[in-house]
Design an enzyme around this catalytic site. Structure first.
Site, PDB file in Angstrom:
ATOM      1  N   CYS A   2      39.843  62.937  43.142  1.00 43.63           N
ATOM      2  CA  CYS A   2      40.337  64.289  42.896  1.00 43.63           C
ATOM      3  C   CYS A   2      39.614  65.302  43.782  1.00 43.63           C
ATOM      4  O   CYS A   2      38.545  65.022  44.301  1.00 43.63           O
ATOM      5  CB  CYS A   2      40.157  64.763  41.447  1.00 43.63           C
ATOM      6  SG  CYS A   2      40.704  63.561  40.235  1.00 43.63           S
ATOM      7  N   LYS A 595      43.186  59.929  50.457  1.00 48.63           N
ATOM      8  CA  LYS A 595      42.433  59.802  51.709  1.00 48.63           C
ATOM      9  C   LYS A 595      41.002  59.351  51.444  1.00 48.63           C
ATOM     10  O   LYS A 595      40.466  58.530  52.154  1.00 48.63           O
ATOM     11  CB  LYS A 595      42.436  61.158  52.427  1.00 48.63           C
ATOM     12  CG  LYS A 595      41.683  61.172  53.759  1.00 48.63           C
ATOM     13  CD  LYS A 595      42.429  60.381  54.814  1.00 48.63           C
ATOM     14  CE  LYS A 595      41.646  60.286  56.109  1.00 48.63           C
ATOM     15  NZ  LYS A 595      42.108  59.148  56.920  1.00 48.63           N
TER      16      LYS A 595
HETATM   17  O1  M6R Z   1      36.426  57.155  54.093  1.00 52.56           O
HETATM   18  P1  M6R Z   1      36.258  55.670  54.235  1.00 52.56           P
HETATM   19  O2  M6R Z   1      36.244  55.223  55.662  1.00 52.56           O
HETATM   20  O3  M6R Z   1      35.031  55.176  53.516  1.00 52.56           O
HETATM   21  O4  M6R Z   1      37.514  55.025  53.539  1.00 52.56           O
HETATM   22  C1  M6R Z   1      37.607  53.644  53.337  1.00 52.56           C
HETATM   23  C2  M6R Z   1      39.009  53.251  52.931  1.00 52.56           C
HETATM   24  O5  M6R Z   1      39.351  53.825  51.709  1.00 52.56           O
HETATM   25  C3  M6R Z   1      40.042  53.660  53.985  1.00 52.56           C
HETATM   26  O6  M6R Z   1      39.742  53.107  55.228  1.00 52.56           O
HETATM   27  C4  M6R Z   1      41.455  53.195  53.545  1.00 52.56           C
HETATM   28  O7  M6R Z   1      41.531  51.813  53.572  1.00 52.56           O
HETATM   29  C5  M6R Z   1      42.515  53.848  54.439  1.00 52.56           C
HETATM   30  N1  M6R Z   1      43.640  54.244  53.651  1.00 52.56           N
HETATM   31  C6  M6R Z   1      43.016  52.942  55.506  1.00 52.56           C
HETATM   32  O8  M6R Z   1      44.008  53.500  56.296  1.00 52.56           O
END
Ligand code: M6R
Length: 600
Positions: A2, A595
């Site tokens: 959130c 995200k």
């Molecule tokens: O912010 P982060 O790099 O730690 O996020 C990790 C994952 O949640 C993120 O890469 C997710 O898999 C994306 N939706 C991939 O496109």
């Protein structure tokens, strides 16, 4: 998960709060709400779905009569998506929003009879609990302190209490930052957004209770001073320019951000690498940790470190690492990778290894994030803000950081010669131009392949060695933005089970660079064609043997080991994008995702 926002004193607080909530939609968009503070009442508006719905509902309220506002955009954890479970939770004296999870909410709910038993949301339970404490204690500060002592979990709260006209901020684990100028205050769960408003910022620390009353600000948990730091204004990343989606814009930005990243590493960051990092890399073991796309970057990094250094290296999913026993006998260096620097699984894994006194590096795109504050060393990725939920440019910048890092360690430990080091750096320096042409040339091909994929029910991605994580990432990209069923496999594993999935309604994309494994991977594709499965072979090899139903794809540019992940990942990003475009999905904010995943 959130996103939360709070504003005290502004000429346009409702519009600004809505604008900030739109920028926070990357943290979830199941429902949203705001509470506006009037002289004698708190007015709360909630809606299901995206902020645009809330915006419509709140149109009739002008900013004139309000002194403050709090707002929230939700990614549901406890309790279904409905209006009641949307934040803020409010009554005539109290309103609050929360980012995170209150783990002991059931215990609290069972202990206090004033809390209705049908409530599903941990934040609503917290609301009733605080309301109970406010009735019990005459002084709201005492109620807040008791509240903080009782609740367990990772959270950030923004609370307004009408009785003493005070604003409270509480933090444990989840990020929350505060900026101010004179009597105007802005609070947000993403500090980078605050730079558009004020350039002095304070990142709350775990255990903090910050109270703002009549323009005065103080900490209730201890007497330490709140010291605001500089937070200078950045470019506007929310402008899509000529692109229909952020994802496409961010795919096209890759040559530029990779160039910037490489320039910075070459010119300043890695100068005196030995002096800066020698100690850090004097270890028995190296572990790379991340989630989702960042985990795929870790896997690619594992191949780099394996090739260029003599370190014992492995990759771990952050969400699994913290449930493993780890030894504190051997010296291990952990490298965490996270675009946001806020992913709760990764943050928790970082905190976990710190307990064992292991050293840590965070490679991140968010220099003001929680992970930066936890890790020993930060290596920035310079991808600039990534808005699309599907990670593209942040991923390739993570890989570029790992490529540079592994070369520096290899050179420092004398595993690679100076000539090899120079040769690889040259390849990385030339990458931006190569990728710019690749994006241009591959776009029509991606559109063509996207149409072919729409003829099948499932899409598989296979690759060997460094192409294996590229295949996994290609598959993740396709499924997350298009909802097409998709899996990634190591090419050699197909015959051990997954090949049973192959029939005429499947497409297999074979990532097949022109290296020593080329023939072997081609055989894997042929085994699939022999079972009527459709195949696309991505390769730079001049002549591919015609394999049954193999799709002819013009050659990709000639690759080297170190630039293979870039040359093969970008075409996969483009294929996913154009396939999702044909499917009509919400590419920048796909269903069920967010995200930044700030819950475990
Ligand atoms: O912010 P982060 O790099 O730690 O996020 C990790 C994952 O949640 C993120 O890469 C997710 O898999 C994306 N939706 C991939 O496109």
């Amino acid at each position: 998960m959130c996103g939360i926002v709070g504003i005290l004193k502004s000429n346009s607080l409702k519009n600004e709060a809505i604008d900030i909530l739109k920028k926070l939609e990357y943290r979830g968009y199941d429902s949203a709400g705001i509470s506006l503070f009037e002289k004698n009442r708190i007015r709360t508006i909630k809606s299901i779905g995206k902020i645009s719905e809330l915006e419509k509902k709140s149109k009739k309220f002008s900013d004139k009569n309000f002194t403050g506002i709090i707002g929230h955009t939700r990614w549901a954890t406890h309790g279904i998506v409905n209006r009641n479970n949307a934040h803020p939770f409010s009554d005539e004296n109290l309103t609050l929003v929360c980012n995170g999870i209150i783990e002991n909410y059931l215990k609290i709910q069972n202990r206090y009879i004033d809390i209705p038993s049908h409530i599903q949301s941990d934040t609503e339970v917290s609301f009733y609990f605080l309301s109970y404490l406010l009735n019990k204690y005459k002084n709201p500060d005492e109620a807040i302190k008791t509240f903080l002592k009782t609740i367990k979990g990772n959270y950030a709260f923004v609370i307004f209490i009408k009785k003493n006209n005070s604003f409270y901020l509480l933090k444990n684990g989840s990020p929350i930052s505060l900026s101010h100028k004179n009597k105007s205050f802005y609070v947000c769960s993403d500090s980078s957004i605050l730079s558009n408003y004020h350039n002095k910022i304070y990142h709350l620390k775990d255990g903090d209770i910050v109270k703002i009353n009549n323009g005065n600000i103080k900490k209730l948990n201890n007497n330490s001073k709140i010291s605001f730091e500089d937070n200078s204004v950045s470019q506007n990343p929310y402008d899509k320019g000529k692109f229909q989606h952020y994802m496409l814009k961010e795919i096209h930005e890759q040559p530029k951000v990779l160039k910037d990243t490489q320039l910075i590493y070459g010119s300043e960051f890695f100068i005196d690498f030995k002096a800066k990092f020698e100690n850090l890399f004097n270890v028995d073991k190296l572990v790379l940790v991340g989630c989702g796309t960042a985990y795929h970057a870790c896997m690619i990094g594992e191949y780099y470190f394996n090739k260029f250094t003599n370190l014992d290296v492995s990759s771990e999913l952050a969400s699994e690492l913290r449930y493993k026993n780890i030894s504190n006998n051997n010296k291990t260096l952990y490298i965490f990778i996270s675009q946001s620097g806020e992913t709760m699984d990764t943050l928790m894994a970082l905190k976990y290894i710190k307990k064992y006194k292991h050293r840590s590096i965070i490679i991140t795109n968010s220099l003001q994030s929680s992970m930066v504050r936890e890790a020993d060393v930060t290596i920035p990725t310079y991808a600039q803000k990534e808005v699309g939920v599907a990670s593209t440019k942040a991923f390739t910048c993570q890989i570029l950081s790992l490529a540079n890092l592994s070369l520096e360690v290899g050179k420092m430990n004398k595993v690679i010669s100076h000539i090899d080091y120079k040769k690889n750096i040259k390849i990385l320096n030339l990458l931006p131009v190569k990728l710019k042409n690749l994006i241009k040339d591959f776009t029509p091909i991606a559109k063509y392949l996207a149409k072919k994929i729409s003829l099948v029910n499932s899409c598989y991605f296979i690759g060997r060695n460094i192409s294996y994580p590229i295949a996994l990432e290609g598959s993740l990209k396709l499924k997350e933005i298009s909802y097409m069923h998709s899996e990634g496999f190591p090419g050699g594993e197909m015959k051990h089970g997954p090949i049973a999935l192959i029939d005429k309604d499947t497409m297999t994309v074979c990532i097949n660079p022109n290296n020593e494994l080329y023939e072997k991977s081609l055989s894997n594709a042929q085994e699939i064609s022999a079972r009527n499965g459709k195949t696309i072979i991505l390769t730079s090899a001049k002549r591919t043997k015609k394999a049954g139903t193999e799709m002819k794809v013009p050659n990709l540019p000639k690759e080297n080991f170190i630039d293979t992940p870039f040359i093969y990942s970008i075409p996969l990003q483009l294929i996913s994008y154009y396939f999702a475009l044909n499917e009509g999905t919400d590419i920048d904010q796909p269903r069920n995702l967010a995200k930044s995943v700030t819950v475990e």
